[in-house]
Design an enzyme around this catalytic site. Structure first.
Site, PDB file in Angstrom:
ATOM      1  N   LYS A  93       0.919  -1.279  -0.077  1.00  0.00           N
ATOM      2  CA  LYS A  93      -0.042  -0.058  -0.075  1.00  0.00           C
ATOM      3  C   LYS A  93       0.863   1.349  -0.022  1.00  0.00           C
ATOM      4  O   LYS A  93       0.700   2.199  -0.863  1.00  0.00           O
ATOM      5  CB  LYS A  93      -0.855  -0.048   1.198  1.00  0.00           C
ATOM      6  N   ASN A  94       1.889   1.330   0.905  1.00  0.00           N
ATOM      7  CA  ASN A  94       2.663   2.307   1.019  1.00  0.00           C
ATOM      8  C   ASN A  94       3.931   2.600  -0.111  1.00  0.00           C
ATOM      9  O   ASN A  94       4.433   3.612  -0.122  1.00  0.00           O
ATOM     10  CB  ASN A  94       3.332   2.541   2.372  1.00  0.00           C
ATOM     11  N   ARG A  97      -8.841  -0.405   4.549  1.00  0.00           N
ATOM     12  CA  ARG A  97      -7.889   0.557   3.912  1.00  0.00           C
ATOM     13  C   ARG A  97      -6.785  -0.029   3.500  1.00  0.00           C
ATOM     14  O   ARG A  97      -5.965   0.292   2.515  1.00  0.00           O
ATOM     15  CB  ARG A  97      -7.778   1.743   5.003  1.00  0.00           C
ATOM     16  N   ARG A 133      -0.480  14.721  12.227  1.00  0.00           N
ATOM     17  CA  ARG A 133      -0.044  14.241  10.929  1.00  0.00           C
ATOM     18  C   ARG A 133       0.464  15.739  10.144  1.00  0.00           C
ATOM     19  O   ARG A 133      -0.196  15.913   8.901  1.00  0.00           O
ATOM     20  CB  ARG A 133      -1.009  13.516  10.103  1.00  0.00           C
ATOM     21  N   CYS A 148      -5.559  12.374  12.173  1.00  0.00           N
ATOM     22  CA  CYS A 148      -6.098  11.223  12.103  1.00  0.00           C
ATOM     23  C   CYS A 148      -5.848  10.556  13.474  1.00  0.00           C
ATOM     24  O   CYS A 148      -5.199  10.961  14.334  1.00  0.00           O
ATOM     25  CB  CYS A 148      -5.639  10.474  10.908  1.00  0.00           C
ATOM     26  N   ASP A 201       4.655   0.800  12.182  1.00  0.00           N
ATOM     27  CA  ASP A 201       3.159   0.215  11.499  1.00  0.00           C
ATOM     28  C   ASP A 201       2.972  -1.293  11.962  1.00  0.00           C
ATOM     29  O   ASP A 201       2.111  -1.728  12.176  1.00  0.00           O
ATOM     30  CB  ASP A 201       2.987   0.132  10.077  1.00  0.00           C
TER      31      ASP A 201
HETATM   32  C1  EPZ Z   1       4.019   7.069   6.008  1.00  0.00           C
HETATM   33  O1  EPZ Z   1       3.031   8.052   6.595  1.00  0.00           O
HETATM   34  C2  EPZ Z   1       3.108   5.853   5.882  1.00  0.00           C
HETATM   35  N1  EPZ Z   1       1.941   6.111   4.892  1.00  0.00           N
HETATM   36  C3  EPZ Z   1       2.715   5.405   7.452  1.00  0.00           C
HETATM   37  O2  EPZ Z   1       1.811   4.216   7.216  1.00  0.00           O
HETATM   38  C4  EPZ Z   1       3.966   5.034   8.107  1.00  0.00           C
HETATM   39  O3  EPZ Z   1       3.404   4.826   9.612  1.00  0.00           O
HETATM   40  C5  EPZ Z   1       4.819   6.420   8.128  1.00  0.00           C
HETATM   41  O4  EPZ Z   1       5.299   6.610   6.857  1.00  0.00           O
HETATM   42  C6  EPZ Z   1       5.894   5.928   9.057  1.00  0.00           C
HETATM   43  O5  EPZ Z   1       6.702   4.859   8.289  1.00  0.00           O
HETATM   44  C7  EPZ Z   1       2.200   6.002   3.565  1.00  0.00           C
HETATM   45  O6  EPZ Z   1       3.195   5.719   3.358  1.00  0.00           O
HETATM   46  C8  EPZ Z   1       0.978   6.399   2.919  1.00  0.00           C
HETATM   47  P1  EPZ Z   1       6.032  10.342   8.235  1.00  0.00           P
HETATM   48  P2  EPZ Z   1       4.012   9.478   6.536  1.00  0.00           P
HETATM   49  O7  EPZ Z   1       5.993  11.671   7.320  1.00  0.00           O
HETATM   50  O8  EPZ Z   1       4.616   9.753   5.198  1.00  0.00           O
HETATM   51  C9  EPZ Z   1       6.060  13.809  11.287  1.00  0.00           C
HETATM   52  C10 EPZ Z   1      -0.051   2.918   7.685  1.00  0.00           C
HETATM   53  O9  EPZ Z   1      -0.449   2.318   8.472  1.00  0.00           O
HETATM   54  N2  EPZ Z   1       6.080  14.670  10.222  1.00  0.00           N
HETATM   55  O10 EPZ Z   1       7.280   9.521   8.037  1.00  0.00           O
HETATM   56  O11 EPZ Z   1       2.814  10.265   7.160  1.00  0.00           O
HETATM   57  C11 EPZ Z   1       4.761  13.043  11.621  1.00  0.00           C
HETATM   58  O12 EPZ Z   1       3.889  13.838  12.136  1.00  0.00           O
HETATM   59  C12 EPZ Z   1       0.516   4.377   7.561  1.00  0.00           C
HETATM   60  O13 EPZ Z   1       0.159   2.208   6.404  1.00  0.00           O
HETATM   61  C13 EPZ Z   1       6.240  15.895  10.535  1.00  0.00           C
HETATM   62  O14 EPZ Z   1       6.330  16.444  11.746  1.00  0.00           O
HETATM   63  O15 EPZ Z   1       4.899   9.084   7.715  1.00  0.00           O
HETATM   64  C14 EPZ Z   1       5.228  11.691  12.143  1.00  0.00           C
HETATM   65  O16 EPZ Z   1       5.116  11.950  13.571  1.00  0.00           O
HETATM   66  C15 EPZ Z   1       0.241   5.324   8.880  1.00  0.00           C
HETATM   67  N3  EPZ Z   1       5.949  16.773   9.345  1.00  0.00           N
HETATM   68  C16 EPZ Z   1       6.530  11.291  11.689  1.00  0.00           C
HETATM   69  O17 EPZ Z   1       6.991  12.551  11.064  1.00  0.00           O
HETATM   70  C17 EPZ Z   1       5.885  16.304   8.161  1.00  0.00           C
HETATM   71  O18 EPZ Z   1       5.995  17.271   7.257  1.00  0.00           O
HETATM   72  C18 EPZ Z   1       6.628  10.417  10.791  1.00  0.00           C
HETATM   73  O19 EPZ Z   1       5.643  10.744   9.517  1.00  0.00           O
HETATM   74  C19 EPZ Z   1       5.755  15.002   7.913  1.00  0.00           C
HETATM   75  C20 EPZ Z   1       5.889  14.140   9.038  1.00  0.00           C
END
Ligand code: EPZ
Length: 421
Positions: A23-24, A401, A124, A119, A309
């Site tokens: 998915k990711n 999802r 996020r 969420c 995850d």
């Molecule tokens: C991706 O989310 C995945 N989703 C998530 O999977 C996964 O948990 C996550 O990466 C971490 O591996 C998809 O790929 C569609 P991040 P993403 O940006 O990109 C903070 C699932 O269950 N952050 O690495 O949103 C954020 O708040 C989902 O399949 C900022 O502060 O993850 C979080 O605390 C859930 N500012 C941390 O970084 C930003 O601009 C990690 O977020 C972006 C993120």
């Protein structure tokens, strides 16, 4: 009222399971097809409601899609891209819809995308995405819940990410692919899904080096072309089935997996006395009852650390392990939503700031529980497989999802999960 599952414990899981596409990986690749302006065929696409939502979003922008769900082939006709505004409804359905901002900016010179709300697992934010796009020369404005970005031409820049954000790395990589000059992205995410996206982009004509390391160089190109790309297997879906085998003291074989992507999960399973064997067909996960499953501490970290995850799923395993484990969630600020529900099943868990102290009990008890998000829902389904008595799991939509036919695939391994519409 969404569908629910009735789970009746039915002994150890045994048999083979074929792991779906990730998915990711598929979500950013679908966003990236907009960069090409041509037809792209994405293969090994999992049949998920998140993918359906992304297709709806692409079509709302003018691109066409044709999805052969059986074969797992999804064609995006991105030549049709003409609208630069994404409707609010899409970001409510799919947080990852924000990933279209980079490609739209690069292709159309402007984009208006709803700011993703929080969420269940956290606020996020997308500040790192926006800082990167601004560094490439975009004017970013935030008004009335929408982000408006515009740029005559994107220009390469040196960008250092405060946090190795997966999404921000993907947004910047995609936008920089069509920028003028070189972009150097440092302290970026190194997840396998980042490498898969870079492989897609390079095959389509981009020039990206170093994906999978914490420094990626992107030399902007003038145009990209439509290609065919098969996405990598889903390491989190694989980890879910591995934990299901461990929980039910079963013996399953996973095919279509990349063992390398599962190293942190495999290491942790072995640490708690679960056997994981790499074979030429994939992975065999089994637990004979010689050694009991023991507790181990877990700390979620960006790849190659233990994946956030997989945190809820492992907590379900630790809930009935011998001993006490400390599970620390360092990536998201609110990702213990499964704790309350596991406690209703009799788990002994105490949350202390970013850690959950899990004291293993002999058995959980079946009851009514509710999924709050995708992985918490899957964790509750797994916990119910070996609980005492039936469990009613509400919120099947959360599970749909990120997992295709999780109930029927668990049943093919010997579980008894019934879906009630
Ligand atoms: C991706 O989310 C995945 N989703 C998530 O999977 C996964 O948990 C996550 O990466 C971490 O591996 C998809 O790929 C569609 P991040 P993403 O940006 O990109 C903070 C699932 O269950 N952050 O690495 O949103 C954020 O708040 C989902 O399949 C900022 O502060 O993850 C979080 O605390 C859930 N500012 C941390 O970084 C930003 O601009 C990690 O977020 C972006 C993120």
């Amino acid at each position: 009222m969404t569908d629910k599952f009735i789970i009746t414990p039915n002994g150890p899981l045994k048999g083979d399971v074929h792991i779906s596409g990730a998915k990711n990986a598929v979500l950013p690749v679908l966003a990236a097809t907009l960069l090409t302006g041509q037809d792209c065929v994405v293969q090994n696409v999992p049949d998920l409601s998140d993918v359906e939502a992304m297709c709806g979003l692409l079509e709302s922008l003018g691109a066409g899609t044709r999805w052969d769900r059986e074969a797992g082939n999804l064609t995006v006709f991105s030549s049709g891209l003409e609208r630069h505004e994404a409707a609010y409804e899409w970001v409510g359905k799919l947080r990852a819809s924000f990933l279209i901002i980079g490609p739209m900016l690069a292709r159309l010179g402007r984009a208006k995308v709803p700011l993703p709300g929080g969420c269940a697992i956290g606020s996020r934010p997308v500040d790192l995405h926006l800082k990167g796009l601004a560094a490439l020369g975009a004017d970013i404005e935030h008004a009335h819940g929408f982000i408006s970005a515009k740029a005559e031409k994107l220009t390469g820049a040196r960008i250092y990410l405060d946090f190795p954000s997966v999404g921000a790395t993907e947004s910047i990589m995609m936008a920089a692919s069509l920028a003028q000059g070189q972009t150097i992205l440092e302290n970026c995410a190194v997840e396998p899904e980042i490498v898969d996206l870079a492989n897609f982009l390079n095959a389509a004509g981009a020039d990206i080096r170093g994906a999978g390391t914490d420094t990626v160089k992107i030399n902007g190109t003038n145009g990209m072309r439509g290609i065919t790309h098969s996405v990598i297997p889903d390491r989190i879906e694989a980890g879910t089935f591995m934990v299901a085998a461990a929980l039910t003291r079963g013996d399953i074989r996973l095919t279509n997996v990349m063992a390398d992507h599962l190293k942190p999960v495999t290491a942790k399973l072995k640490e708690v006395n679960v056997n994981v064997q790499e074979t030429d067909f994939g992975l065999r996960v089994f637990h004979d009852n010689t050694l009991e499953v023991i507790a181990a501490d877990i700390k979620t970290l960006p790849y190659p650390g233990f994946p956030t995850d997989m945190q809820a799923l492992f907590m379900s395993l630790m809930a009935t392990a011998a001993g006490t484990s400390i599970i620390t969630e360092t990536v998201f600020e609110n990702r213990f939503m499964q704790v309350g529900e596991l406690k209703r099943m009799g788990a002994e868990i105490k949350i202390e700031s970013r850690s959950a102290v899990v004291e293993g009990v002999r058995k959980l008890a079946g009851t009514q529980v509710c999924a709050s998000d995708l992985r918490a829902g899957a964790a509750l389904m797994l916990a119910a497989l070996t609980a005492d008595g039936k469990t009613e799991l509400n919120g099947a939509n959360h599970i749909d999802r990120g997992y295709c036919n999780l109930d029927t695939r668990l049943n093919q391994l010997g579980a008894d999960v019934r879906r009630i519409s």
